[in-house]
Scaffold this active site. Sequence first.
Site, PDB file in Angstrom:
ATOM      1  N   HIS A 466       0.847  -1.207   0.000  1.00 51.07           N
ATOM      2  CA  HIS A 466       0.000   0.000   0.000  1.00 51.07           C
ATOM      3  C   HIS A 466       0.880   1.255   0.000  1.00 51.07           C
ATOM      4  O   HIS A 466       0.726   2.139  -0.845  1.00 51.07           O
ATOM      5  CB  HIS A 466      -0.907  -0.024   1.235  1.00 51.07           C
ATOM      6  CG  HIS A 466      -1.801   1.163   1.362  1.00 51.07           C
ATOM      7  ND1 HIS A 466      -3.130   1.136   0.991  1.00 51.07           N
ATOM      8  CD2 HIS A 466      -1.569   2.428   1.811  1.00 51.07           C
ATOM      9  CE1 HIS A 466      -3.667   2.332   1.209  1.00 51.07           C
ATOM     10  NE2 HIS A 466      -2.738   3.126   1.715  1.00 51.07           N
ATOM     11  N   GLU A 467       1.806   1.327   0.958  1.00 53.49           N
ATOM     12  CA  GLU A 467       2.655   2.520   1.051  1.00 53.49           C
ATOM     13  C   GLU A 467       3.576   2.636  -0.161  1.00 53.49           C
ATOM     14  O   GLU A 467       3.875   3.737  -0.623  1.00 53.49           O
ATOM     15  CB  GLU A 467       3.465   2.509   2.350  1.00 53.49           C
ATOM     16  CG  GLU A 467       2.624   2.570   3.621  1.00 53.49           C
ATOM     17  CD  GLU A 467       1.597   3.691   3.634  1.00 53.49           C
ATOM     18  OE1 GLU A 467       1.828   4.741   2.985  1.00 53.49           O
ATOM     19  OE2 GLU A 467       0.541   3.526   4.272  1.00 53.49           O
ATOM     20  N   HIS A 470       1.744   4.386  -2.894  1.00 53.61           N
ATOM     21  CA  HIS A 470       1.866   5.847  -2.730  1.00 53.61           C
ATOM     22  C   HIS A 470       3.249   6.299  -3.193  1.00 53.61           C
ATOM     23  O   HIS A 470       3.400   7.332  -3.848  1.00 53.61           O
ATOM     24  CB  HIS A 470       1.725   6.226  -1.249  1.00 53.61           C
ATOM     25  CG  HIS A 470       0.325   6.267  -0.733  1.00 53.61           C
ATOM     26  ND1 HIS A 470      -0.700   6.944  -1.365  1.00 53.61           N
ATOM     27  CD2 HIS A 470      -0.220   5.740   0.411  1.00 53.61           C
ATOM     28  CE1 HIS A 470      -1.814   6.817  -0.643  1.00 53.61           C
ATOM     29  NE2 HIS A 470      -1.549   6.091   0.421  1.00 53.61           N
ATOM     30  N   HIS A 473       3.560   6.701  -6.837  1.00 51.13           N
ATOM     31  CA  HIS A 473       2.860   7.919  -7.254  1.00 51.13           C
ATOM     32  C   HIS A 473       3.808   9.121  -7.137  1.00 51.13           C
ATOM     33  O   HIS A 473       3.800  10.027  -7.978  1.00 51.13           O
ATOM     34  CB  HIS A 473       1.629   8.116  -6.346  1.00 51.13           C
ATOM     35  CG  HIS A 473       0.552   8.966  -6.934  1.00 51.13           C
ATOM     36  ND1 HIS A 473      -0.610   9.265  -6.259  1.00 51.13           N
ATOM     37  CD2 HIS A 473       0.442   9.599  -8.125  1.00 51.13           C
ATOM     38  CE1 HIS A 473      -1.372  10.028  -7.007  1.00 51.13           C
ATOM     39  NE2 HIS A 473      -0.759  10.247  -8.150  1.00 51.13           N
TER      40      HIS A 473
END
Length: 673
Positions: A466-467, A470, A473
């Site tokens: 998940h991190e 990010h 991104h």
Amino acid sequence: MKFLENFNTKYHSAPFSEIKLEDYAPAFKKCIAKAKEEINAIVEDKNEPTFENTIEALEFAGHHLDRLSSIFFNLNSAETCEEMQKIAQEVSPWLTEYGNDIALNEELFKKVKAVYDKKSSLSLTIEQQTLLDKKYKGFVRNGALLNEDEKKKLREIDTQLAKLKLTFGENVLAETNNYQLHITNEADLKGLPDGAKEAAANLAESKNLEGWIFTLDYPSYLPFIMYIENRELRKEIAIASGKKGFQNNKFDNQQNVKDIVRLRHDRANLLGYQSHADFVLEERMAKSPEKVKSFLNDLLEKAKPAAEREFEELTAFAKELDGIDHLEKWDSSYYSEKLKQKKFNLDDEKLKPYFKLENVLNGAFTIAEKLYGITFKEVFDIDKYHEDVKTYEVLDFEGNFVSLFYADFFPRKGKRNGAWMTSYKSQYIKDGENERPHISNVCNFTPPTKTKPSLLTFNEVTTLFHEFGHGLHGMLANTTYPSLSGTSVYWDFVELPSQVMENWCYQPEALALFAKHYETGEIIPQEYVDKIKESSNFLEGIATVRQLSFGMLDMAYHGKAQTIDDVKSFEESAFENTKLYPDVAENCMSTSFSHIFQGGYSSGYYSYKWAEVLDADAFAYFEEKGIFNKEVATKFKEYVLSKGGTEHPMELYKKFRGHEPTPDALLKRAGLI
């Protein structure tokens, strides 16, 4: 320490070891003064206001201050101490005042408005139009149209809010650090896996104590609450966790909650909005509190019957197993794990040997390489703020520098709980130079022990992915302007790259790349993979209702004018429709709900579920074409990961997917339809 020029380091990376605490306050003063000079130069420019001399100049003003702030406040979350927290309390009002000096500068606003008013006659790119709109709205939303008295009041509110949010977070950290459960009787540890036991023994030893120590840090707390058979001890630590900021002591957050909610509402009213939620949601995909409430209620209607069925099943199971008549919150993880083991013959302890931290991280790197054509290489010539941190050089297949990546994975005293991605340097293009970003992932995973490496639970594996989503991104950002770069997007779009990345954790093809036994090197057996996939919807109804309850609490606080006499009673009434477990009188979630009272999620907690709709729909496209399909990955990179906030997120999503998302893929994936 010189903060007013580029650091003389590789990739201009932050020279952490050279920065002393006493450098910060003088550096903030100098950087604020320099930023003010840059703003004054725009105001005093005698030429007619243009996009270049006003909007672009404003975008890059305060560049050194932004860099300093990112370094300081990131460290205040990941490696803080009392002295640093005092500096944060000292400099936060300066930054608020500086921000207000810009937002309420009439001459500057006139120039911005002059450019904005003629925007239809300017030949601007979509990104430039977005920046112009953002700058103009930024002024209006921060009081540019107010009279002098109102502006003064706004400044006062902003200064108070900045300090209150800091204090809220400091109190939660203090309450986390102040608790430890010291166990000396080994019989009390019945049920606890060996790894967690060894970690607790190591912690006790580090404090010169006999026995085992457990804390409220997640890698210590979660195994305890999930595996310890002694129900009274589970109750003790669960209550300790649930009463952070709710103990009528000097770290109590009840008044801070009331003050933050009241001031946010007053601020919104002052700016002409009905509520803080109306103010926030104007700049979100969801647009209005009504739309958010209807979104949450629609999902609740579909998830609640499943949640109630699951809760009945869990209650019956606990009664059959241990004669428990009424499930309490401290029973939740324990019996959920036991039921999961019974149903799927699968538990974290079976899976952990296949999820050595280094292997999982390398797996995330390999998946990014297959999808987006980038490679990660650990480097040892980049300065770090703590010895636990690892640094990586990210390159594309041509060998061009893409990003720096910092990975900081273990809990420690000066680090707040949870997991997050952040940036030490933004990506932007200036003077023909594409300045590349410096991105960090910070987590609190199970640390290695004397006998075992760091072995992750499956939940920690999905957190890492998940991190890292990010992180991608941020790393793959490719925009002209820093304020539109990377994760600078609408808040209910920001979770799409992170949540979509979690999907690869459930795919056999992806797991084969990294899920290898840490001792034998054996790839995770297919039956375990099938069970991971099969159990991915286990108690999904309960999990969905819990997540919706947090979004509803957030909207209850921020969706309309509030008189909160008692934080606990207010919270209970907000949870009324989502309640499954009996209330615990000593506990209150709001007083440690850092996402909305310290972080940026106020009126935005719903966005986790909103982004799940986007991510389920987006991943369905990958599944349709192949989870490593180059064409789909290239479109996702081009329209989602690299474009940042340069265009409305729905337009970007449609360019990637070909249509707007519907909740069907999510409901289907969650087994709710």
